[in-house]
Design a protein around this motif. Structure first.
Motif, PDB file in Angstrom:
ATOM      1  N   ALA A  26       0.882  -1.302  -0.150  1.00 22.03           N
ATOM      2  CA  ALA A  26       0.062  -0.119  -0.002  1.00 22.03           C
ATOM      3  C   ALA A  26       1.026   1.317  -0.130  1.00 22.03           C
ATOM      4  O   ALA A  26       1.888   1.465   0.668  1.00 22.03           O
ATOM      5  N   GLY A  27       0.665   2.270  -0.973  1.00 22.51           N
ATOM      6  CA  GLY A  27       1.213   3.498  -0.924  1.00 22.51           C
ATOM      7  C   GLY A  27       2.241   3.504  -2.239  1.00 22.51           C
ATOM      8  O   GLY A  27       2.798   4.430  -2.367  1.00 22.51           O
ATOM      9  N   ASP A  28       2.362   2.254  -2.693  1.00 23.38           N
ATOM     10  CA  ASP A  28       3.377   2.287  -4.015  1.00 23.38           C
ATOM     11  C   ASP A  28       2.707   2.817  -5.372  1.00 23.38           C
ATOM     12  O   ASP A  28       1.551   2.616  -5.361  1.00 23.38           O
ATOM     13  N   LEU A  29       3.632   3.743  -5.653  1.00 25.75           N
ATOM     14  CA  LEU A  29       3.109   3.998  -7.057  1.00 25.75           C
ATOM     15  C   LEU A  29       4.329   3.539  -8.134  1.00 25.75           C
ATOM     16  O   LEU A  29       5.573   3.436  -7.992  1.00 25.75           O
ATOM     17  N   VAL A  30       3.624   2.977  -9.394  1.00 28.41           N
ATOM     18  CA  VAL A  30       4.433   2.269 -10.337  1.00 28.41           C
ATOM     19  C   VAL A  30       3.955   3.106 -11.519  1.00 28.41           C
ATOM     20  O   VAL A  30       2.839   3.105 -11.939  1.00 28.41           O
ATOM     21  N   VAL A  31       5.191   3.595 -12.302  1.00 33.32           N
ATOM     22  CA  VAL A  31       4.678   4.195 -13.571  1.00 33.32           C
ATOM     23  C   VAL A  31       5.168   3.312 -14.730  1.00 33.32           C
ATOM     24  O   VAL A  31       6.441   3.211 -14.671  1.00 33.32           O
ATOM     25  N   VAL A 112       2.879  11.981 -12.977  1.00 34.72           N
ATOM     26  CA  VAL A 112       2.301  11.626 -11.753  1.00 34.72           C
ATOM     27  C   VAL A 112       3.098  11.330 -10.567  1.00 34.72           C
ATOM     28  O   VAL A 112       3.102  10.895  -9.667  1.00 34.72           O
ATOM     29  N   GLU A 113       4.634  11.780 -10.982  1.00 34.09           N
ATOM     30  CA  GLU A 113       5.796  11.239 -10.071  1.00 34.09           C
ATOM     31  C   GLU A 113       5.612  11.923  -8.635  1.00 34.09           C
ATOM     32  O   GLU A 113       5.976  11.530  -7.649  1.00 34.09           O
ATOM     33  N   GLN A 114       4.874  13.119  -8.809  1.00 34.04           N
ATOM     34  CA  GLN A 114       4.876  14.038  -7.684  1.00 34.04           C
ATOM     35  C   GLN A 114       3.879  13.258  -6.358  1.00 34.04           C
ATOM     36  O   GLN A 114       3.580  13.685  -5.601  1.00 34.04           O
ATOM     37  N   LEU A 115       3.134  12.243  -7.067  1.00 38.59           N
ATOM     38  CA  LEU A 115       2.022  11.461  -6.051  1.00 38.59           C
ATOM     39  C   LEU A 115       2.756  10.746  -4.709  1.00 38.59           C
ATOM     40  O   LEU A 115       2.272  10.521  -3.779  1.00 38.59           O
ATOM     41  N   ALA A 116       4.179  10.202  -5.006  1.00 39.33           N
ATOM     42  CA  ALA A 116       4.687   9.726  -4.119  1.00 39.33           C
ATOM     43  C   ALA A 116       6.402  10.176  -4.014  1.00 39.33           C
ATOM     44  O   ALA A 116       6.621  10.502  -5.026  1.00 39.33           O
ATOM     45  N   ASP A 117       6.723  10.146  -2.842  1.00 43.32           N
ATOM     46  CA  ASP A 117       7.973  10.541  -2.673  1.00 43.32           C
ATOM     47  C   ASP A 117       9.142   9.529  -3.264  1.00 43.32           C
ATOM     48  O   ASP A 117      10.144   9.798  -3.944  1.00 43.32           O
ATOM     49  N   HIS A 119       9.124   6.027  -6.286  1.00 44.37           N
ATOM     50  CA  HIS A 119       8.117   5.251  -7.094  1.00 44.37           C
ATOM     51  C   HIS A 119       8.922   4.376  -7.897  1.00 44.37           C
ATOM     52  O   HIS A 119      10.384   4.393  -8.002  1.00 44.37           O
ATOM     53  N   LEU A 120       8.373   3.402  -8.764  1.00 48.68           N
ATOM     54  CA  LEU A 120       9.065   2.518  -9.409  1.00 48.68           C
ATOM     55  C   LEU A 120       8.874   2.963 -10.868  1.00 48.68           C
ATOM     56  O   LEU A 120       7.319   2.773 -11.246  1.00 48.68           O
ATOM     57  N   VAL A 121       9.501   2.991 -11.938  1.00 49.53           N
ATOM     58  CA  VAL A 121       9.491   3.207 -13.226  1.00 49.53           C
ATOM     59  C   VAL A 121       9.668   1.688 -13.931  1.00 49.53           C
ATOM     60  O   VAL A 121      10.718   1.292 -13.773  1.00 49.53           O
ATOM     61  N   VAL A 122       8.729   1.412 -14.656  1.00 52.03           N
ATOM     62  CA  VAL A 122       8.954   0.041 -15.617  1.00 52.03           C
ATOM     63  C   VAL A 122       8.993   0.650 -16.902  1.00 52.03           C
ATOM     64  O   VAL A 122       7.999   1.066 -17.486  1.00 52.03           O
ATOM     65  N   PRO A 138      14.236   1.979 -10.450  1.00 51.93           N
ATOM     66  CA  PRO A 138      13.936   2.785  -9.080  1.00 51.93           C
ATOM     67  C   PRO A 138      14.117   4.106  -8.687  1.00 51.93           C
ATOM     68  O   PRO A 138      14.899   4.655  -9.271  1.00 51.93           O
ATOM     69  N   VAL A 139      13.248   4.696  -8.334  1.00 49.65           N
ATOM     70  CA  VAL A 139      13.088   6.382  -7.826  1.00 49.65           C
ATOM     71  C   VAL A 139      13.390   6.734  -6.427  1.00 49.65           C
ATOM     72  O   VAL A 139      11.991   6.342  -5.738  1.00 49.65           O
ATOM     73  N   GLY A 140      14.237   6.636  -5.724  1.00 47.67           N
ATOM     74  CA  GLY A 140      14.307   6.825  -4.280  1.00 47.67           C
ATOM     75  C   GLY A 140      15.065   5.617  -3.603  1.00 47.67           C
ATOM     76  O   GLY A 140      15.095   4.450  -4.214  1.00 47.67           O
ATOM     77  N   PRO A 141      15.776   5.734  -2.432  1.00 46.19           N
ATOM     78  CA  PRO A 141      16.241   4.701  -1.624  1.00 46.19           C
ATOM     79  C   PRO A 141      15.447   3.602  -1.297  1.00 46.19           C
ATOM     80  O   PRO A 141      16.076   2.401  -1.204  1.00 46.19           O
ATOM     81  N   GLY A 142      14.124   3.502  -1.037  1.00 47.23           N
ATOM     82  CA  GLY A 142      13.271   2.617  -0.555  1.00 47.23           C
ATOM     83  C   GLY A 142      13.241   1.530  -1.807  1.00 47.23           C
ATOM     84  O   GLY A 142      13.340   0.488  -1.814  1.00 47.23           O
ATOM     85  N   TRP A 143      13.103   2.108  -2.991  1.00 47.25           N
ATOM     86  CA  TRP A 143      12.798   1.194  -3.978  1.00 47.25           C
ATOM     87  C   TRP A 143      14.285   0.488  -4.452  1.00 47.25           C
ATOM     88  O   TRP A 143      14.257  -0.606  -4.876  1.00 47.25           O
ATOM     89  N   GLU A 144      15.232   1.239  -4.471  1.00 44.68           N
ATOM     90  CA  GLU A 144      16.596   0.649  -4.749  1.00 44.68           C
ATOM     91  C   GLU A 144      16.918  -0.428  -3.604  1.00 44.68           C
ATOM     92  O   GLU A 144      17.401  -1.457  -4.170  1.00 44.68           O
ATOM     93  N   GLN A 145      16.614  -0.167  -2.358  1.00 52.47           N
ATOM     94  CA  GLN A 145      16.691  -1.381  -1.503  1.00 52.47           C
ATOM     95  C   GLN A 145      15.746  -2.543  -1.614  1.00 52.47           C
ATOM     96  O   GLN A 145      16.231  -3.791  -1.697  1.00 52.47           O
ATOM     97  N   ARG A 146      14.558  -2.255  -2.038  1.00 51.80           N
ATOM     98  CA  ARG A 146      13.448  -3.403  -2.480  1.00 51.80           C
ATOM     99  C   ARG A 146      14.183  -4.362  -3.314  1.00 51.80           C
ATOM    100  O   ARG A 146      14.190  -5.477  -3.446  1.00 51.80           O
ATOM    101  N   LEU A 147      14.381  -3.678  -4.526  1.00 57.19           N
ATOM    102  CA  LEU A 147      14.945  -4.507  -5.646  1.00 57.19           C
ATOM    103  C   LEU A 147      16.296  -5.194  -5.549  1.00 57.19           C
ATOM    104  O   LEU A 147      16.405  -6.226  -6.087  1.00 57.19           O
ATOM    105  N   THR A 148      17.277  -4.506  -4.455  1.00 55.25           N
ATOM    106  CA  THR A 148      18.426  -5.271  -4.239  1.00 55.25           C
ATOM    107  C   THR A 148      18.229  -6.420  -3.571  1.00 55.25           C
ATOM    108  O   THR A 148      18.884  -7.469  -3.612  1.00 55.25           O
ATOM    109  N   GLU A 149      17.359  -6.216  -2.504  1.00 50.94           N
ATOM    110  CA  GLU A 149      17.038  -7.444  -1.529  1.00 50.94           C
ATOM    111  C   GLU A 149      16.638  -8.612  -2.208  1.00 50.94           C
ATOM    112  O   GLU A 149      16.405  -9.523  -1.721  1.00 50.94           O
TER     113      GLU A 149
END
Length: 150
Positions: A26-31, A112-117, A119-122, A138-149
């Motif tokens: 919940a809260g994720d934005l995927v572009v 729409v990128e401003q909707l979330a601090d 986001h993930l671009v596909v 990935p845009v932002g450290p949280g997404w970078e970490q999720r993809l790396t893990e």
């Protein structure tokens, strides 16, 4: 998770969407970015299946946005192709659902990128041999970490 994917069939694209859904919360934005026929709706169908939402996931081209419920988290599926700018995005009132749902936006790059601090671009593409490719950006450290893990 691997950042580059080759998707030979629609079923492969949907399977990749189901895999991607495992990362989403919940809260994720995927572009979704890519030309017509690159697999944006098929990928979203897979995401919906992976989230366990009810009913078919179809392109929201004419209604602009659809909310799919019944899964572990709701899916808001948006088609921004006909939107001309931020005023149109604001009219959709996506802010009201972004905290409680996964929001997937086709044709939303630059809108729409401003909707979330974060986001993930596909980035999807369709090669001359009809094979689709997907690249996760990935845009932002949280997404970078999720993809790396993964």
């Amino acid at each position: 998770m691997n950042r580059q994917h080759e998707l030979r069939t629609v079923a492969d694209t949907q399977a990749f969407g189901r895999e991607l859904a495992g990362l989403l919360r919940a809260g994720d934005l995927v572009v979704l970015a890519g030309p017509l026929g690159a697999g944006k709706t098929a990928l979203t169908q897979g995401i919906g299946a992976g989230l366990g939402v009810r009913g078919p996931v179809t392109s929201p081209t004419f209604v602009l946005a659809r909310v799919h419920r019944g899964g572990r988290v709701p899916l808001v599926h948006v088609d921004a192709y006909r939107l001309s700018g931020m005023a149109d995005v604001d009219d959709l009132d996506l802010d009201a659902t972004t905290d409680e749902a996964v929001t997937v936006v086709e044709w939303g790059h630059g809108l729409v990128e401003q909707l979330a601090d974060e986001h993930l671009v596909v980035e999807l593409d369709r090669r001359d041999d009809d094979v689709r490719t997907a690249r996760l950006v990935p845009v932002g450290p949280g997404w970078e970490q999720r993809l790396t893990e993964r």
